[in-house]
Enzyme design. Structure first.
Site, PDB file in Angstrom:
ATOM      1  N   GLY A   9      59.138  64.778   8.081  1.00  0.00           N
ATOM      2  CA  GLY A   9      59.805  65.311   6.669  1.00  0.00           C
ATOM      3  C   GLY A   9      58.964  67.207   6.831  1.00  0.00           C
ATOM      4  O   GLY A   9      59.423  67.348   5.525  1.00  0.00           O
ATOM      5  N   GLY A  12      60.404  70.313   4.804  1.00  0.00           N
ATOM      6  CA  GLY A  12      61.081  69.883   3.081  1.00  0.00           C
ATOM      7  C   GLY A  12      59.796  71.425   2.444  1.00  0.00           C
ATOM      8  O   GLY A  12      59.466  72.280   3.410  1.00  0.00           O
ATOM      9  N   GLN A  13      60.001  71.239   1.046  1.00  0.00           N
ATOM     10  CA  GLN A  13      59.439  72.478   0.727  1.00  0.00           C
ATOM     11  C   GLN A  13      57.191  72.124   1.091  1.00  0.00           C
ATOM     12  O   GLN A  13      56.884  73.096   1.204  1.00  0.00           O
ATOM     13  CB  GLN A  13      59.349  71.599  -0.909  1.00  0.00           C
ATOM     14  CG  GLN A  13      58.169  72.863  -1.950  1.00  0.00           C
ATOM     15  CD  GLN A  13      57.923  72.532  -3.487  1.00  0.00           C
ATOM     16  OE1 GLN A  13      57.580  71.103  -3.546  1.00  0.00           O
ATOM     17  NE2 GLN A  13      57.427  72.797  -3.890  1.00  0.00           N
ATOM     18  N   ILE A  36      65.098  64.995   9.286  1.00  0.00           N
ATOM     19  CA  ILE A  36      66.458  64.571   9.869  1.00  0.00           C
ATOM     20  C   ILE A  36      67.260  65.596   9.299  1.00  0.00           C
ATOM     21  O   ILE A  36      68.723  65.788  10.084  1.00  0.00           O
ATOM     22  CB  ILE A  36      66.820  63.634   8.482  1.00  0.00           C
ATOM     23  CG1 ILE A  36      68.275  62.168   9.030  1.00  0.00           C
ATOM     24  CG2 ILE A  36      66.862  63.965   7.258  1.00  0.00           C
ATOM     25  CD1 ILE A  36      67.900  61.021   8.443  1.00  0.00           C
ATOM     26  N   ASP A  51      65.470  60.593  12.395  1.00  0.00           N
ATOM     27  CA  ASP A  51      65.652  59.328  11.084  1.00  0.00           C
ATOM     28  C   ASP A  51      64.263  58.998  11.452  1.00  0.00           C
ATOM     29  O   ASP A  51      63.785  57.997  11.834  1.00  0.00           O
ATOM     30  CB  ASP A  51      66.790  59.010  10.901  1.00  0.00           C
ATOM     31  CG  ASP A  51      66.699  57.918   9.557  1.00  0.00           C
ATOM     32  OD1 ASP A  51      65.625  57.772   9.192  1.00  0.00           O
ATOM     33  OD2 ASP A  51      68.072  58.012   9.736  1.00  0.00           O
ATOM     34  N   ILE A  52      63.547  58.748  10.013  1.00  0.00           N
ATOM     35  CA  ILE A  52      61.902  58.120   9.806  1.00  0.00           C
ATOM     36  C   ILE A  52      62.131  56.822   9.578  1.00  0.00           C
ATOM     37  O   ILE A  52      61.597  55.684   9.860  1.00  0.00           O
ATOM     38  CB  ILE A  52      61.037  58.970   8.891  1.00  0.00           C
ATOM     39  CG1 ILE A  52      60.295  57.557   9.120  1.00  0.00           C
ATOM     40  CG2 ILE A  52      62.317  58.206   7.372  1.00  0.00           C
ATOM     41  CD1 ILE A  52      59.125  57.527   9.874  1.00  0.00           C
ATOM     42  N   TYR A 141      61.437  55.951  -8.394  1.00  0.00           N
ATOM     43  CA  TYR A 141      60.312  56.883  -7.496  1.00  0.00           C
ATOM     44  C   TYR A 141      58.883  56.234  -7.794  1.00  0.00           C
ATOM     45  O   TYR A 141      58.050  56.438  -6.426  1.00  0.00           O
ATOM     46  CB  TYR A 141      60.441  58.499  -7.380  1.00  0.00           C
ATOM     47  CG  TYR A 141      59.174  59.689  -7.555  1.00  0.00           C
ATOM     48  CD1 TYR A 141      59.492  59.748  -5.505  1.00  0.00           C
ATOM     49  CD2 TYR A 141      58.465  60.160  -8.088  1.00  0.00           C
ATOM     50  CE1 TYR A 141      58.737  60.828  -5.236  1.00  0.00           C
ATOM     51  CE2 TYR A 141      58.023  61.867  -7.473  1.00  0.00           C
ATOM     52  CZ  TYR A 141      57.815  62.008  -6.472  1.00  0.00           C
ATOM     53  OH  TYR A 141      57.039  62.288  -5.069  1.00  0.00           O
ATOM     54  N   LYS A 145      56.064  54.655  -5.374  1.00  0.00           N
ATOM     55  CA  LYS A 145      54.747  55.177  -4.899  1.00  0.00           C
ATOM     56  C   LYS A 145      53.899  54.543  -5.516  1.00  0.00           C
ATOM     57  O   LYS A 145      52.523  54.398  -5.022  1.00  0.00           O
ATOM     58  CB  LYS A 145      54.419  57.127  -5.493  1.00  0.00           C
ATOM     59  CG  LYS A 145      55.151  58.174  -5.590  1.00  0.00           C
ATOM     60  CD  LYS A 145      55.360  58.152  -3.532  1.00  0.00           C
ATOM     61  CE  LYS A 145      55.703  59.163  -3.466  1.00  0.00           C
ATOM     62  NZ  LYS A 145      56.379  59.990  -1.457  1.00  0.00           N
TER      63      LYS A 145
HETATM   64  P1  NAD Z   1      61.128  67.204   0.522  1.00  0.00           P
HETATM   65  O1  NAD Z   1      62.377  66.834  -0.091  1.00  0.00           O
HETATM   66  O2  NAD Z   1      61.071  69.558  -0.451  1.00  0.00           O
HETATM   67  O3  NAD Z   1      61.068  67.138   1.892  1.00  0.00           O
HETATM   68  C1  NAD Z   1      61.226  66.099   2.461  1.00  0.00           C
HETATM   69  C2  NAD Z   1      61.734  65.613   3.714  1.00  0.00           C
HETATM   70  O4  NAD Z   1      61.651  64.862   4.541  1.00  0.00           O
HETATM   71  C3  NAD Z   1      63.320  66.724   3.259  1.00  0.00           C
HETATM   72  O5  NAD Z   1      62.834  68.060   4.192  1.00  0.00           O
HETATM   73  C4  NAD Z   1      64.270  65.895   3.922  1.00  0.00           C
HETATM   74  O6  NAD Z   1      65.128  66.343   4.890  1.00  0.00           O
HETATM   75  C5  NAD Z   1      63.050  64.390   4.773  1.00  0.00           C
HETATM   76  N1  NAD Z   1      63.538  63.735   5.065  1.00  0.00           N
HETATM   77  C6  NAD Z   1      64.561  63.041   3.969  1.00  0.00           C
HETATM   78  N2  NAD Z   1      65.215  61.395   4.679  1.00  0.00           N
HETATM   79  C7  NAD Z   1      64.410  61.284   6.201  1.00  0.00           C
HETATM   80  C8  NAD Z   1      64.947  60.687   6.903  1.00  0.00           C
HETATM   81  N3  NAD Z   1      65.199  59.224   6.636  1.00  0.00           N
HETATM   82  N4  NAD Z   1      63.262  61.006   8.363  1.00  0.00           N
HETATM   83  C9  NAD Z   1      62.937  62.025   8.367  1.00  0.00           C
HETATM   84  N5  NAD Z   1      63.446  62.775   7.446  1.00  0.00           N
HETATM   85  C10 NAD Z   1      63.756  62.874   6.538  1.00  0.00           C
HETATM   86  O7  NAD Z   1      60.083  66.940  -0.341  1.00  0.00           O
HETATM   87  P2  NAD Z   1      58.582  67.394  -0.893  1.00  0.00           P
HETATM   88  O8  NAD Z   1      58.184  68.206  -1.873  1.00  0.00           O
HETATM   89  O9  NAD Z   1      57.865  67.895   1.015  1.00  0.00           O
HETATM   90  O10 NAD Z   1      56.755  66.327  -0.355  1.00  0.00           O
HETATM   91  C11 NAD Z   1      57.091  65.216   0.397  1.00  0.00           C
HETATM   92  C12 NAD Z   1      56.339  64.701  -0.026  1.00  0.00           C
HETATM   93  O11 NAD Z   1      55.343  64.437  -0.979  1.00  0.00           O
HETATM   94  C13 NAD Z   1      57.296  63.136  -0.479  1.00  0.00           C
HETATM   95  O12 NAD Z   1      56.424  62.058  -0.155  1.00  0.00           O
HETATM   96  C14 NAD Z   1      56.786  63.604  -1.878  1.00  0.00           C
HETATM   97  O13 NAD Z   1      57.027  62.208  -2.547  1.00  0.00           O
HETATM   98  C15 NAD Z   1      55.646  64.135  -2.171  1.00  0.00           C
HETATM   99  N6  NAD Z   1      55.042  64.649  -3.453  1.00  0.00           N
HETATM  100  C16 NAD Z   1      55.630  65.800  -3.999  1.00  0.00           C
HETATM  101  C17 NAD Z   1      55.736  66.582  -5.048  1.00  0.00           C
HETATM  102  C18 NAD Z   1      56.092  68.097  -4.741  1.00  0.00           C
HETATM  103  O14 NAD Z   1      55.892  68.369  -5.902  1.00  0.00           O
HETATM  104  N7  NAD Z   1      56.422  68.949  -4.146  1.00  0.00           N
HETATM  105  C19 NAD Z   1      54.740  66.124  -5.660  1.00  0.00           C
HETATM  106  C20 NAD Z   1      54.152  65.170  -5.258  1.00  0.00           C
HETATM  107  C21 NAD Z   1      54.326  64.005  -4.320  1.00  0.00           C
HETATM  108  N1  SER Z   2      56.788  67.467  -8.185  1.00  0.00           N
HETATM  109  C1  SER Z   2      57.438  64.846  -7.624  1.00  0.00           C
HETATM  110  C2  SER Z   2      58.874  65.795  -8.322  1.00  0.00           C
HETATM  111  O1  SER Z   2      58.877  65.817  -9.155  1.00  0.00           O
HETATM  112  C3  SER Z   2      56.693  64.257  -8.284  1.00  0.00           C
HETATM  113  O2  SER Z   2      55.813  63.922  -7.613  1.00  0.00           O
HETATM  114  O3  SER Z   2      59.494  64.432  -8.286  1.00  0.00           O
END
Ligand code: NAD
Ligand code: SER
Length: 317
Positions: A9, A12-13, A36, A51-52, A141, A145
């Site tokens: 992943g 992502g962010q 992915i 793809d995980i 969600y 979690k």
């Molecule tokens: P994001 O959506 O920006 O990134 C997730 C990434 O996973 C994406 O690039 C997506 O393409 C990839 N992905 C989706 N399906 C996939 C698959 N089948 N195989 C491989 N990759 C795949 O999310 P994020 O903000 O980077 O969050 C990462 C983790 O942190 C998540 O578990 C999220 O729940 C957790 N989280 C994030 C926040 C936040 O504010 N960003 C807060 C709490 C928890």
């Molecule tokens: N930043 C995340 C969301 O809003 C919290 O897990 O989904």
């Protein structure tokens, strides 16, 4: 072959920034980015399309790069998950099982898997939310979690799996775009302030939520993973706190830089999600167990966000 770290992943962010930091510490070639979808930024090390949910593909990449440590970031976030609950459950749970099983079979040694403030619900105390408290999440969600946390603890207790976890608050950074969460407004607001001097917020003005600047989140992630195993006392997930603010408060901070900045409010379905989450978090256990301390205040984060984002957006013109 030397050992390597796999970030799943990574486009992502969080992944975008985490890969960059891990590569600074462990070397470009030892940190394998995978997703992915294509990366948001140019890569300085290996990238694998993965793809995980495809176990064979996962196993092949683990073997190819002699992966011993996995950061599992792939998931559907709160707002996107509400639009497709069945798929969100499938992705968020089975991605975790695929990685936990690899650790159970001793193919990999260590896992990082993030949880979220979304594990809490409307019956949880909303101020200074304790580490151990009522947890009745109302979003798919949050349910995924919370279940994930239980499974992490189960795999640790039953099979000795070293899986470490943090309940991230809403994360704010300038290097990457957020992927469909309820806290995404706190990133969009900076982009719109610079581009249009105005922002229409999908949450109401007094909606307080726990948030954190991305560099603090990356610091916490690396810190918990580098901590000696005996310091980790909670194998479900640690509360983590940075800053708490409302849309109105962040707008006031932005106005110090852009005096004509105008914010309007048009709450949508995400308001209900935000209203079910804590407003602030007690992270004393993370402080006690592995020396956690956040660096960024709302003021310091706003300065950094605007300065860096202005530069980045200028380069793109
Ligand atoms: P994001 O959506 O920006 O990134 C997730 C990434 O996973 C994406 O690039 C997506 O393409 C990839 N992905 C989706 N399906 C996939 C698959 N089948 N195989 C491989 N990759 C795949 O999310 P994020 O903000 O980077 O969050 C990462 C983790 O942190 C998540 O578990 C999220 O729940 C957790 N989280 C994030 C926040 C936040 O504010 N960003 C807060 C709490 C928890
Ligand atoms: N930043 C995340 C969301 O809003 C919290 O897990 O989904």
């Amino acid at each position: 072959m030397s050992k390597s770290i796999l970030v799943i992943g990574s486009s992502g962010q969080i992944g975008t920034e985490l890969v960059e930091e891990l590569r600074k510490i462990y070397g470009n070639s030892h940190v394998i980015a995978s997703d992915i979808k294509k990366p948001q930024v140019e890569q300085t090390g290996p990238f694998e399309e993965l793809d995980i949910l495809n176990k064979e593909q996962l196993h092949a990449i683990i073997k190819k790069h002699n992966v011993k440590e996995v950061y599992l970031l792939a998931a559907l976030l709160s707002a996107t998950a509400e639009k497709n609950p069945a798929f969100a459950w499938d992705l968020n749970m089975n991605s975790l099982f695929n990685v936990l099983e690899l650790a159970k079979e001793k193919v990999i040694d260590k896992i990082f898997w993030p949880s979220s403030i979304a594990v809490f619900g409307p019956t949880t105390p909303r101020q200074n939310t304790p580490q151990f408290t009522v947890m009745e999440p109302t979003t798919v969600y949050g349910i995924s979690k919370q279940a994930g946390e239980r499974w992490c603890e189960y795999y640790h207790n039953k099979y000795g799996v070293d899986v470490r976890s943090i309940r991230y608050p809403g994360l704010i950074g300038y290097k990457s775009l957020p992927g469909g969460g309820t806290t995404d407004y706190a990133v969009d607001i900076f982009h719109q302030a610079i581009k249009t001097n105005s922002y229409e917020c999908f949450l109401s003005e007094n909606t307080a939520l726990p948030m954190m600047y991305m560099s603090d989140a990356i610091k916490a992630t690396i810190q918990i993973m580098q901590s000696p195993k005996e310091n980790i006392k909670i194998w479900s997930s640690y509360n983590l706190s940075g800053i708490s603010f409302t849309p109105k408060e962040i707008a006031v901070e932005i106005k110090k830089h852009y005096p004509n900045f105008n914010i309007t409010y048009k709450p949508d379905f995400r308001q209900q999600i935000a209203d079910s989450w804590p407003q602030s978090i007690d992270d004393s256990r993370a402080k006690e167990d592995w020396n956690w301390k956040a660096n960024y205040t709302l003021e310091k984060m706003t300065n950094e966000m605007l300065k860096n984002l202005e530069q980045l957006l200028k380069q793109k013109i």
